[in-house]
Write an enzyme that holds these catalytic residues in place. Structure first.
Site, PDB file in Angstrom:
ATOM      1  N   ASP A 109       0.865  -1.173   0.000  1.00 41.95           N
ATOM      2  CA  ASP A 109       0.000   0.000   0.000  1.00 41.95           C
ATOM      3  C   ASP A 109       0.908   1.232   0.000  1.00 41.95           C
ATOM      4  OD1 ASP A 109      -1.590   2.154   0.664  1.00 41.95           O
ATOM      5  OD2 ASP A 109      -2.615   1.146   2.313  1.00 41.95           O
ATOM      6  N   ILE A 110       0.803   2.046  -1.030  1.00 40.53           N
ATOM      7  CA  ILE A 110       1.742   3.170  -1.190  1.00 40.53           C
ATOM      8  C   ILE A 110       1.599   4.203  -0.072  1.00 40.53           C
ATOM      9  CG2 ILE A 110       0.329   4.681  -2.664  1.00 40.53           C
ATOM     10  CD1 ILE A 110       2.934   4.914  -4.447  1.00 40.53           C
ATOM     11  N   ASN A 119      -6.173  12.880 -11.172  1.00 47.38           N
ATOM     12  CA  ASN A 119      -6.903  13.271 -12.387  1.00 47.38           C
ATOM     13  C   ASN A 119      -6.582  14.746 -12.694  1.00 47.38           C
ATOM     14  OD1 ASN A 119      -8.833  14.891 -10.770  1.00 47.38           O
ATOM     15  ND2 ASN A 119      -9.496  12.872 -10.063  1.00 47.38           N
ATOM     16  N   VAL A 178      -6.076   4.689  -5.788  1.00 53.22           N
ATOM     17  CA  VAL A 178      -4.916   5.135  -5.021  1.00 53.22           C
ATOM     18  C   VAL A 178      -5.055   6.617  -4.632  1.00 53.22           C
ATOM     19  CG1 VAL A 178      -3.430   5.726  -7.001  1.00 53.22           C
ATOM     20  CG2 VAL A 178      -2.409   4.887  -4.889  1.00 53.22           C
ATOM     21  N   ASP A 179      -5.690   7.407  -5.483  1.00 56.77           N
ATOM     22  CA  ASP A 179      -5.906   8.837  -5.227  1.00 56.77           C
ATOM     23  C   ASP A 179      -6.694   9.023  -3.916  1.00 56.77           C
ATOM     24  OD1 ASP A 179      -6.113  11.553  -5.594  1.00 56.77           O
ATOM     25  OD2 ASP A 179      -7.151  11.454  -7.520  1.00 56.77           O
ATOM     26  N   THR A 222      -3.377   1.936 -14.410  1.00 56.85           N
ATOM     27  CA  THR A 222      -3.778   0.518 -14.566  1.00 56.85           C
ATOM     28  C   THR A 222      -5.078   0.172 -13.835  1.00 56.85           C
ATOM     29  OG1 THR A 222      -2.504  -0.239 -12.648  1.00 56.85           O
ATOM     30  CG2 THR A 222      -1.379  -0.244 -14.785  1.00 56.85           C
ATOM     31  N   GLY A 223      -5.700   1.159 -13.184  1.00 54.81           N
ATOM     32  CA  GLY A 223      -6.959   0.891 -12.486  1.00 54.81           C
ATOM     33  C   GLY A 223      -8.123   1.422 -13.302  1.00 54.81           C
ATOM     34  N   VAL A 224      -8.746   2.467 -12.790  1.00 50.99           N
ATOM     35  CA  VAL A 224      -9.897   3.091 -13.455  1.00 50.99           C
ATOM     36  C   VAL A 224      -9.541   3.524 -14.888  1.00 50.99           C
ATOM     37  CG1 VAL A 224     -11.452   5.092 -13.316  1.00 50.99           C
ATOM     38  CG2 VAL A 224     -10.828   3.867 -11.243  1.00 50.99           C
ATOM     39  N   TYR A 225      -8.291   3.901 -15.144  1.00 46.61           N
ATOM     40  CA  TYR A 225      -7.897   4.392 -16.464  1.00 46.61           C
ATOM     41  C   TYR A 225      -7.557   3.268 -17.453  1.00 46.61           C
ATOM     42  CZ  TYR A 225      -7.939   9.336 -15.020  1.00 46.61           C
ATOM     43  OH  TYR A 225      -8.313  10.598 -14.611  1.00 46.61           O
TER      44      TYR A 225
HETATM   45  P1  ADP Z   1      -5.766   5.252 -12.515  1.00 46.28           P
HETATM   46  O1  ADP Z   1      -6.975   6.158 -12.537  1.00 46.28           O
HETATM   47  O2  ADP Z   1      -4.476   5.969 -12.893  1.00 46.28           O
HETATM   48  O3  ADP Z   1      -5.978   3.990 -13.284  1.00 46.28           O
HETATM   49  P2  ADP Z   1      -6.214   3.832  -9.971  1.00 46.28           P
HETATM   50  O4  ADP Z   1      -6.042   4.365  -8.590  1.00 46.28           O
HETATM   51  O5  ADP Z   1      -7.590   3.455 -10.400  1.00 46.28           O
HETATM   52  O6  ADP Z   1      -5.559   4.934 -10.954  1.00 46.28           O
HETATM   53  O7  ADP Z   1      -5.277   2.573 -10.147  1.00 46.28           O
HETATM   54  C1  ADP Z   1      -3.884   2.628 -10.352  1.00 46.28           C
HETATM   55  C2  ADP Z   1      -3.250   1.439  -9.654  1.00 46.28           C
HETATM   56  O8  ADP Z   1      -3.120   1.735  -8.264  1.00 46.28           O
HETATM   57  C3  ADP Z   1      -4.042   0.134  -9.752  1.00 46.28           C
HETATM   58  O9  ADP Z   1      -3.117  -0.902 -10.108  1.00 46.28           O
HETATM   59  C4  ADP Z   1      -4.575  -0.064  -8.347  1.00 46.28           C
HETATM   60  O10 ADP Z   1      -4.682  -1.450  -8.005  1.00 46.28           O
HETATM   61  C5  ADP Z   1      -3.474   0.592  -7.528  1.00 46.28           C
HETATM   62  N1  ADP Z   1      -3.805   0.995  -6.146  1.00 46.28           N
HETATM   63  C6  ADP Z   1      -5.007   1.248  -5.582  1.00 46.28           C
HETATM   64  N2  ADP Z   1      -4.850   1.576  -4.278  1.00 46.28           N
HETATM   65  C7  ADP Z   1      -3.511   1.547  -4.018  1.00 46.28           C
HETATM   66  C8  ADP Z   1      -2.697   1.771  -2.860  1.00 46.28           C
HETATM   67  N3  ADP Z   1      -3.230   2.130  -1.678  1.00 46.28           N
HETATM   68  N4  ADP Z   1      -1.344   1.627  -2.981  1.00 46.28           N
HETATM   69  C9  ADP Z   1      -0.772   1.293  -4.166  1.00 46.28           C
HETATM   70  N5  ADP Z   1      -1.496   1.071  -5.288  1.00 46.28           N
HETATM   71  C10 ADP Z   1      -2.840   1.189  -5.213  1.00 46.28           C
END
Ligand code: ADP
Length: 176
Positions: A16-17, A30, A39-40, A124-127
Site C-alpha cells: 500500500d503506497i 486526475n 490510489v488517489d 492501470t486501475g480506473v484508467y
Molecule cells: P488510474 O486512474 O491511474 O488507473 P487507480 O487508482 O484506479 O488509478 O489505479 C492505479 C493502480 O493503483 C491500480 O493498479 C490499483 O490497483 C493501484 N492501487 C489502488 N490503491 C492503491 C494503494 N493504496 N497503494 C498502491 N497502489 C494502489
C-alpha cells in the site's frame, strides 16, 4: 525484487503506497486534482486535508505532467501528483503520455533534491491501461532516467495486487 541501475536502486514490491516512507510518493491523480477512487482516494484519506488544500491552490494538472504538494500526515514528506492517460484503444498517444507521467514525476523529485520516490502502477486501475504495456513503459522510463541522471537513490514501484506485481516482475526480468 530489485536491481541497481547506474546509481539508482529500482525496487518492485507489493503493498500500500500510503505506508511508504520514501521522500515522495506519487499519486495517480486526475486533471482537476479533485481526488477520487483508487490510489488517489487512499492517499488523500491517509494524508489528510492539507494535501487537498494545496491541490486546490494549484488548480489542475494536464495529462502527462506532474505537480508536488506536501505529504500532510503521510510518512512521505511530499506527494507528487501526476496524471496518467485514460487508455482508449492505444491510438490516442497513450504510451507517450504514460512515459511522460513517470518522467515528469522523476524530474520534479530531482528538482526538489529528493532521494527516494515510490510509484503506483499509474493508469492501470480506473484508467484501464493494459498492465503488461503499462509495466513495460513504467520500467523502461525509470531505467532510462536512472541511466541518464544521478541523484535519486531509490525508485520503488509499489504494486497493490499480486497480479500487477507479477506482471511488473516478469517485465523487469526481461529488461535487466
Ligand atoms: P488510474 O486512474 O491511474 O488507473 P487507480 O487508482 O484506479 O488509478 O489505479 C492505479 C493502480 O493503483 C491500480 O493498479 C490499483 O490497483 C493501484 N492501487 C489502488 N490503491 C492503491 C494503494 N493504496 N497503494 C498502491 N497502489 C494502489
Amino acid at each position: 525484487m530489485e536491481e541497481k541501475i547506474n546509481e539508482t536502486l529500482i525496487v518492485l514490491a507489493c503493498g500500500d503506497i500510503t505506508e511508504e516512507s520514501t521522500d515522495a510518493i506519487v499519486n495517480a491523480a486526475n486533471e482537476r486534482l479533485a481526488g477520487g477512487a483508487g490510489v488517489d482516494g487512499a492517499i488523500h484519506r491517509a494524508g489528510g486535508p492539507a494535501i487537498m488544500a494545496e491541490c486546490r491552490q494549484i488548480g489542475g494538472c494536464p495529462t502527462g505532467q506532474a505537480v508536488i504538494t506536501t505529504g500532510g500526515n503521510l510518512k512521505a514528506k511530499y506527494v507528487i501528483h501526476t496524471v496518467g492517460p485514460i487508455h482508449r484503444g492505444g491510438t490516442k498517444n497513450e504510451a507517450k503520455l504514460l512515459q511522460s507521467a513517470y518522467r515528469e514525476s522523476l524530474k520534479i523529485a530531482l528538482q526538489n533534491n529528493l532521494q527516494s520516490i515510490s510509484f503506483p502502477a499509474i493508469s492501470t486501475g480506473v484508467y484501464s491501461y493494459p498492465i503488461d504495456e503499462a509495466a513495460h513503459l513504467a520500467l523502461t522510463t525509470c531505467i532510462d532516467f536512472a541511466r541518464g541522471n544521478t541523484g535519486i537513490k531509490v525508485i520503488r514501484h509499489i504494486l497493490f495486487d499480486s497480479r500487477v506485481y507479477k506482471t511488473f516482475a516478469e517485465e523487469f526480468k526481461k529488461l535487466i
